[in-house]
Design a protein around this motif. Structure first.
Motif, PDB file in Angstrom:
ATOM      1  N   ILE A  58      66.249  52.319  24.987  1.00  0.00           N
ATOM      2  CA  ILE A  58      66.753  51.425  26.016  1.00  0.00           C
ATOM      3  C   ILE A  58      67.866  50.569  25.419  1.00  0.00           C
ATOM      4  O   ILE A  58      67.701  49.961  24.356  1.00  0.00           O
ATOM      5  CB  ILE A  58      65.631  50.515  26.546  1.00  0.00           C
ATOM      6  CG1 ILE A  58      64.426  51.349  27.028  1.00  0.00           C
ATOM      7  CG2 ILE A  58      66.155  49.615  27.653  1.00  0.00           C
ATOM      8  CD1 ILE A  58      64.741  52.292  28.147  1.00  0.00           C
ATOM      9  N   GLU A  59      68.993  50.536  26.099  1.00  0.00           N
ATOM     10  CA  GLU A  59      70.111  49.720  25.622  1.00  0.00           C
ATOM     11  C   GLU A  59      69.768  48.239  25.767  1.00  0.00           C
ATOM     12  O   GLU A  59      69.302  47.787  26.816  1.00  0.00           O
ATOM     13  CB  GLU A  59      71.376  50.042  26.408  1.00  0.00           C
ATOM     14  CG  GLU A  59      72.609  49.304  25.904  1.00  0.00           C
ATOM     15  CD  GLU A  59      73.875  49.699  26.642  1.00  0.00           C
ATOM     16  OE1 GLU A  59      74.936  49.131  26.336  1.00  0.00           O
ATOM     17  OE2 GLU A  59      73.784  50.583  27.534  1.00  0.00           O
ATOM     18  N   LEU A  60      69.987  47.483  24.696  1.00  0.00           N
ATOM     19  CA  LEU A  60      69.695  46.054  24.701  1.00  0.00           C
ATOM     20  C   LEU A  60      70.914  45.260  25.172  1.00  0.00           C
ATOM     21  O   LEU A  60      72.054  45.679  24.964  1.00  0.00           O
ATOM     22  CB  LEU A  60      69.320  45.589  23.293  1.00  0.00           C
ATOM     23  CG  LEU A  60      68.109  46.260  22.639  1.00  0.00           C
ATOM     24  CD1 LEU A  60      67.940  45.744  21.215  1.00  0.00           C
ATOM     25  CD2 LEU A  60      66.849  46.010  23.453  1.00  0.00           C
ATOM     26  N   PRO A  61      70.698  44.102  25.799  1.00  0.00           N
ATOM     27  CA  PRO A  61      71.826  43.218  26.089  1.00  0.00           C
ATOM     28  C   PRO A  61      72.575  42.882  24.799  1.00  0.00           C
ATOM     29  O   PRO A  61      71.978  42.827  23.719  1.00  0.00           O
ATOM     30  CB  PRO A  61      71.148  41.970  26.680  1.00  0.00           C
ATOM     31  CG  PRO A  61      69.862  42.475  27.243  1.00  0.00           C
ATOM     32  CD  PRO A  61      69.426  43.575  26.321  1.00  0.00           C
ATOM     33  N   GLU A  62      73.867  42.663  24.919  1.00  0.00           N
ATOM     34  CA  GLU A  62      74.707  42.463  23.737  1.00  0.00           C
ATOM     35  C   GLU A  62      74.188  41.335  22.850  1.00  0.00           C
ATOM     36  O   GLU A  62      74.164  41.453  21.625  1.00  0.00           O
ATOM     37  CB  GLU A  62      76.137  42.150  24.176  1.00  0.00           C
ATOM     38  CG  GLU A  62      77.105  42.005  23.017  1.00  0.00           C
ATOM     39  CD  GLU A  62      78.528  41.768  23.485  1.00  0.00           C
ATOM     40  OE1 GLU A  62      79.394  41.504  22.640  1.00  0.00           O
ATOM     41  OE2 GLU A  62      78.768  41.850  24.704  1.00  0.00           O
ATOM     42  N   GLU A  63      73.738  40.248  23.458  1.00  0.00           N
ATOM     43  CA  GLU A  63      73.271  39.110  22.677  1.00  0.00           C
ATOM     44  C   GLU A  63      72.028  39.458  21.856  1.00  0.00           C
ATOM     45  O   GLU A  63      71.852  38.999  20.734  1.00  0.00           O
ATOM     46  CB  GLU A  63      72.973  37.924  23.585  1.00  0.00           C
ATOM     47  CG  GLU A  63      72.684  36.632  22.824  1.00  0.00           C
ATOM     48  CD  GLU A  63      72.520  35.453  23.763  1.00  0.00           C
ATOM     49  OE1 GLU A  63      71.724  35.564  24.716  1.00  0.00           O
ATOM     50  OE2 GLU A  63      73.185  34.422  23.549  1.00  0.00           O
ATOM     51  N   MET A  64      71.168  40.304  22.409  1.00  0.00           N
ATOM     52  CA  MET A  64      69.967  40.715  21.684  1.00  0.00           C
ATOM     53  C   MET A  64      70.334  41.623  20.521  1.00  0.00           C
ATOM     54  O   MET A  64      69.767  41.533  19.431  1.00  0.00           O
ATOM     55  CB  MET A  64      68.992  41.415  22.632  1.00  0.00           C
ATOM     56  CG  MET A  64      68.380  40.510  23.673  1.00  0.00           C
ATOM     57  SD  MET A  64      67.275  41.389  24.799  1.00  0.00           S
ATOM     58  CE  MET A  64      65.971  41.903  23.685  1.00  0.00           C
ATOM     59  N   GLY A  65      71.287  42.517  20.767  1.00  0.00           N
ATOM     60  CA  GLY A  65      71.696  43.427  19.706  1.00  0.00           C
ATOM     61  C   GLY A  65      72.348  42.714  18.549  1.00  0.00           C
ATOM     62  O   GLY A  65      72.199  43.098  17.391  1.00  0.00           O
ATOM     63  N   GLY A  78      53.185  44.136  33.224  1.00  0.00           N
ATOM     64  CA  GLY A  78      53.731  45.262  32.481  1.00  0.00           C
ATOM     65  C   GLY A  78      55.141  45.051  31.981  1.00  0.00           C
ATOM     66  O   GLY A  78      55.664  45.894  31.244  1.00  0.00           O
ATOM     67  N   SER A  79      55.785  43.945  32.351  1.00  0.00           N
ATOM     68  CA  SER A  79      57.131  43.661  31.848  1.00  0.00           C
ATOM     69  C   SER A  79      57.042  43.087  30.440  1.00  0.00           C
ATOM     70  O   SER A  79      55.979  42.663  29.977  1.00  0.00           O
ATOM     71  CB  SER A  79      57.857  42.699  32.779  1.00  0.00           C
ATOM     72  OG  SER A  79      57.168  41.457  32.863  1.00  0.00           O
ATOM     73  N   LEU A  80      58.172  43.081  29.744  1.00  0.00           N
ATOM     74  CA  LEU A  80      58.249  42.583  28.378  1.00  0.00           C
ATOM     75  C   LEU A  80      59.133  41.343  28.349  1.00  0.00           C
ATOM     76  O   LEU A  80      60.213  41.326  28.926  1.00  0.00           O
ATOM     77  CB  LEU A  80      58.836  43.649  27.449  1.00  0.00           C
ATOM     78  CG  LEU A  80      58.068  44.965  27.343  1.00  0.00           C
ATOM     79  CD1 LEU A  80      58.836  45.952  26.466  1.00  0.00           C
ATOM     80  CD2 LEU A  80      56.671  44.733  26.773  1.00  0.00           C
ATOM     81  N   GLY A  98      61.221  47.442  33.144  1.00  0.00           N
ATOM     82  CA  GLY A  98      61.146  48.891  33.269  1.00  0.00           C
ATOM     83  C   GLY A  98      62.355  49.494  33.940  1.00  0.00           C
ATOM     84  O   GLY A  98      62.595  50.699  33.827  1.00  0.00           O
ATOM     85  N   SER A  99      63.123  48.663  34.660  1.00  0.00           N
ATOM     86  CA  SER A  99      64.304  49.173  35.345  1.00  0.00           C
ATOM     87  C   SER A  99      65.577  48.434  34.949  1.00  0.00           C
ATOM     88  O   SER A  99      66.681  48.953  35.136  1.00  0.00           O
ATOM     89  CB  SER A  99      64.121  49.072  36.866  1.00  0.00           C
ATOM     90  OG  SER A  99      63.915  47.728  37.261  1.00  0.00           O
ATOM     91  N   GLY A 100      65.449  47.224  34.418  1.00  0.00           N
ATOM     92  CA  GLY A 100      66.634  46.476  34.037  1.00  0.00           C
ATOM     93  C   GLY A 100      66.284  45.170  33.361  1.00  0.00           C
ATOM     94  O   GLY A 100      65.112  44.784  33.252  1.00  0.00           O
ATOM     95  N   TRP A 101      67.333  44.464  32.904  1.00  0.00           N
ATOM     96  CA  TRP A 101      67.182  43.225  32.149  1.00  0.00           C
ATOM     97  C   TRP A 101      67.472  42.015  33.026  1.00  0.00           C
ATOM     98  O   TRP A 101      68.328  42.044  33.899  1.00  0.00           O
ATOM     99  CB  TRP A 101      68.142  43.203  30.965  1.00  0.00           C
ATOM    100  CG  TRP A 101      67.810  44.203  29.898  1.00  0.00           C
ATOM    101  CD1 TRP A 101      68.329  45.460  29.755  1.00  0.00           C
ATOM    102  CD2 TRP A 101      66.885  44.027  28.827  1.00  0.00           C
ATOM    103  NE1 TRP A 101      67.781  46.080  28.662  1.00  0.00           N
ATOM    104  CE2 TRP A 101      66.890  45.226  28.064  1.00  0.00           C
ATOM    105  CE3 TRP A 101      66.056  42.991  28.425  1.00  0.00           C
ATOM    106  CZ2 TRP A 101      66.101  45.391  26.947  1.00  0.00           C
ATOM    107  CZ3 TRP A 101      65.259  43.147  27.304  1.00  0.00           C
ATOM    108  CH2 TRP A 101      65.282  44.342  26.579  1.00  0.00           C
TER     109      TRP A 101
END
Length: 328
Positions: A58-65, A78-80, A98-101
């Motif tokens: 899953i691609e992470l938001p830029e700030e998380m990466g 069930g969300s994180l 599960g579908s988006g950030w």
């Protein structure tokens, strides 16, 4: 004291071979899920483990990466929920459903405290934790108006004449709002007034965060004598034990434990396993040698079950975080 912790680079090193059955202890290592995806044809078709689980990153938001992940919690739906702390800024929350950030905003924190822990308590509240600049740990919840409610300050205060207070590698809140705090080779229960209750022996892992532990209601799962044990927190006594699902006795510190719907799950480099909380046989759901779980250049930070029967593995290689989803 914290400088004595060993940030074990060996977390990424574990057995990547498929396991053979071996009985022993209260539970055994026998049993596996459907092996039909072990064939070359199945691998070519994208299947990446036993039980027909397929993997995608899953691609992470830029700030998380860019800044990595401080901690992550699995919520009841069930969300994180992720904690990210950009350099020179306050920590922020991100949620993946599960579908988006969704960026969930800045995290209010006590003065001079860096957020480093996040978990969902047995009392239904979302808890944050972190150390201040004097390396004193703080635990709090966020109030509706945006303020904070700090909890168990007396437990984490530095005792007179000591250099450091309690430095937990795992914390949890029971349904009756007692605190469970793990510190190196033992875990203990505390009342709101700071009074210490049951003390539970466990193995020393040498890491700042104990992923090889799980709290489910009034049951605490941890490693002791290099096997998984269950403690009943109402009595303070051991109520069960399970052998490691893997075969290498020296990689017990690299496992991630979590519970869901009556099962105990164990995630490691060799794969994902589950066992009924009163069961005797481990079932292998995913073969780690067929996907990212067996990689030696990343180590496990957290493993969790999603809302649709899928699983998520959160990994890091010190410079970058990775989120993998295993789809059935």
């Amino acid at each position: 004291m914290h400088k004595k912790r060993i940030f074990a680079a060996a977390l990424a090193v574990a057995c990547t071979a498929a396991l053979t059955g071996c009985a022993g202890g209260t539970g055994s290592r026998e049993g596996s899920a459907d092996k039909s995806t072990d064939s070359p044809a199945a691998e070519a078709d994208g299947a990446s483990g036993k039980g027909r689980f397929m993997e995608e990153e899953i691609e992470l938001p830029e700030e998380m990466g860019e800044n990595g992940i401080e901690d992550v919690a699995s919520l009841p739906d069930g969300s994180l929920e992720f904690v990210v702390r950009p350099d020179g800024e306050n920590a922020r929350r991100y949620r993946y459903d599960g579908s988006g950030w969704t960026e969930a905003g800045e995290i209010p924190a006590p003065e001079r405290v860096n957020v480093s822990k996040l978990f969902y308590g047995g009392d239904g509240a979302l808890y944050y934790g972190g150390f201040d600049t004097d390396y004193v740990f703080h635990l709090w919840t966020q109030e509706e108006g945006g303020g904070i409610n700090e909890r168990f300050s007396d437990v984490f205060a530095v005792p007179e004449g000591e250099e450091y207070g309690l430095i937990p590698d795992f914390v949890g809140i029971l349904p009756d709002q007692r605190l469970l705090a793990s510190d190196i080779s033992e875990a203990a229960l505390y009342n709101e007034d700071g009074k210490r209750g049951f003390v539970l022996p466990q193995d020393f892992l040498g890491t700042d965060s104990r992923s090889a532990a799980a709290l489910s209601g009034t049951d605490y799962y941890t490693f002791y004598n290099q096997e998984i044990v269950r403690y009943d927190l109402l009595t303070g006594k051991q109520s069960g034990s399970f052998p490691m699902p893997g075969q290498e006795a020296d990689d017990f510190y690299s496992w991630g434990l979590f519970t869901d719907e009556g099962f105990l799950y164990a995630a490691g480099a060799s794969g994902l396993y589950r066992i009924s909380q009163d069961g005797t046989v481990w079932e292998q759901l995913i073969d780690g040698s067929l996907n990212s779980m067996g990689r030696q250049d990343i180590y496990l930070k957290r493993f969790a079950k999603g809302a649709d029967g899928d699983f998520y593995g959160i990994y890091t290689n010190y410079d970058k975080a990775h989120l993998f989803r295993k789809n059935p």
